[in-house]
Design a protein around this motif. Structure first.
Motif, short mmCIF file in Angstrom:
data_model
loop_
_atom_site.label_atom_id
_atom_site.label_comp_id
_atom_site.label_asym_id
_atom_site.label_seq_id
_atom_site.Cartn_x
_atom_site.Cartn_y
_atom_site.Cartn_z
N LEU A 29 0.82 -1.21 0.00
CA LEU A 29 0.00 0.00 0.00
C LEU A 29 0.85 1.27 0.00
N GLY A 30 1.87 1.28 -0.84
CA GLY A 30 2.63 2.51 -1.06
C GLY A 30 1.78 3.46 -1.90
N ALA A 69 -5.94 0.48 -4.46
CA ALA A 69 -6.86 -0.05 -3.45
C ALA A 69 -8.06 0.87 -3.30
N CYS A 70 -7.81 2.16 -3.33
CA CYS A 70 -8.87 3.16 -3.22
C CYS A 70 -9.84 3.03 -4.40
N HIS A 71 -9.29 2.88 -5.59
CA HIS A 71 -10.11 2.72 -6.80
C HIS A 71 -10.98 1.46 -6.70
N LEU A 72 -10.39 0.38 -6.23
CA LEU A 72 -11.12 -0.89 -6.12
C LEU A 72 -12.22 -0.82 -5.07
N TYR A 121 -8.77 -7.00 -0.20
CA TYR A 121 -7.90 -7.49 0.88
C TYR A 121 -6.51 -6.95 0.58
N ALA A 122 -5.79 -6.53 1.61
CA ALA A 122 -4.45 -5.99 1.36
C ALA A 122 -3.46 -6.48 2.40
N CYS A 123 -2.20 -6.53 1.98
CA CYS A 123 -1.13 -6.80 2.93
C CYS A 123 -0.02 -5.79 2.70
N ASP A 124 0.69 -5.48 3.75
CA ASP A 124 1.84 -4.58 3.67
C ASP A 124 2.65 -4.79 4.94
N PRO A 125 3.97 -4.95 4.80
CA PRO A 125 4.78 -5.14 6.01
C PRO A 125 4.72 -3.91 6.94
N ASN A 126 4.35 -2.75 6.38
CA ASN A 126 4.23 -1.54 7.19
C ASN A 126 2.81 -1.50 7.80
N PHE A 163 0.68 1.69 7.27
CA PHE A 163 0.05 1.81 5.94
C PHE A 163 -1.23 0.96 5.91
N LEU A 164 -1.12 -0.24 6.46
CA LEU A 164 -2.24 -1.17 6.44
C LEU A 164 -3.40 -0.61 7.25
N GLN A 165 -3.12 -0.11 8.43
CA GLN A 165 -4.16 0.42 9.31
C GLN A 165 -4.84 1.62 8.66
#
Ligand code: 1J1
Ligand code: MG
Length: 261
Positions: free
Chosen positions: A149-150, A157-160, A168-173, A176-178
């Motif tokens: 989610l950079g 993600a916003c568009h979708l 559904y999304a994943c990000d090590p940060n 960003f995820l929250q």
């Protein structure tokens, strides 16, 4: 986003043809028609002034020439200014550019001087690659996975989410995820759930971000990230359709995006 190298820009035209075929097969629309539908606009002989920029790491050889090729391919008129930077900007506007395109190491932008519309490559790229993934004709559900989610991933993600997909999304940060969970109402992807996706939008500058546990057989992976997040052996084993190309698709999205206010 990683900076392009002159090698990334070799064979741009054959990479375009190859990806155009795949996009058409998996979505039913080629890149041009998809842009028209996505933005509800089509070019009307706008003149695109392309300005080489020397700031930071400087000129990337073939970058502005590649932009001119793309601009022409999608039916716009275009020219590269003789001078770079501010002198080039003056030159572009003086010579009647309707749209300005230029990039330093941080932002690559298109600005429609007539409409006052401006877009970054990050946002335009995120939107179109996410949109391509979401149009998969053989999708098994409205569930779609966004990997990272950079700036590119967040825009996609916003568009979708706006299009009504189950994102559904994943990000090590975790921050960003929250943020995406709070602002977009998307769900966190957790590999423990053993959930598999038929549509994946990957937006990282890293290799091997896609693992077997995430994907269904014959899924669609749409990604602007170089290197590719899909390991080739997994792509083969799961017969994945892959849309991945270094510049053209994102630039097409930028151009169509600024056609309207
Ligand atoms: C720098 C572009 C850097 C990227 C899409 O004018 C020039 O030749 C240079 N200042 C262009 N940005 O490489 C982005 C754009 C993918 N990466
Ligand atoms: Mg058409």
């Amino acid at each position: 986003m990683a900076l392009l190298t002159p090698e990334d820009l070799e064979n741009l035209s054959s990479q375009l043809e190859h990806n155009n075929e795949i996009v058409k097969r998996v979505t039913g629309l080629d890149i041009m028609d998809l842009c028209e539908e996505l933005y509800g606009a089509q070019p009307n002989s706008e003149r695109v002034g392309i300005i080489p920029i020397t700031a930071g790491n400087g000129i990337i050889s073939n970058f502005t020439a590649s932009l001119l090729f793309i601009v022409n391919y999608f039916g716009f008129e275009g020219f590269i200014t003789e001078h770079p930077d501010v002198t080039g900007y003056y030159e572009a506007v003086s010579q009647g550019a309707d749209i300005i395109m230029m990039a330093d190491d941080h932002i690559f932008t298109a600005h429609n001087l007539q409409k006052g519309a401006i877009v970054s490559n990050h946002v335009a790229t995120g939107i179109i690659y996410a949109d391509i993934a979401s149009r998969f004709l053989e999708a098994s559900s409205k569930d779609i996975l966004v990997i990272c989610l950079g700036r590119v991933g967040y825009a996609g993600a916003c568009h979708l989410a706006e299009k009504g997909f189950n994102v559904y999304a994943c990000d090590p940060n975790k921050g960003f995820l929250q943020k995406a969970v709070d602002e977009l109402g998307i769900k966190t992807y957790c590999s423990d759930d053993r959930k598999k996706f038929s549509m994946v939008f990957e937006a990282t500058p890293n290799a091997d971000t896609i693992s077997e546990g995430m994907i269904e057989e014959r899924c669609l992976v749409s990604t602007p990230g170089i290197p590719c997040g899909l390991p080739p052996e997994i792509g083969k084993k799961y017969r994945v359709d892959l849309v991945m190309e270094p510049l053209v698709i994102g630039v097409a999205s930028m151009l169509y995006s600024v056609l309207r206010k």
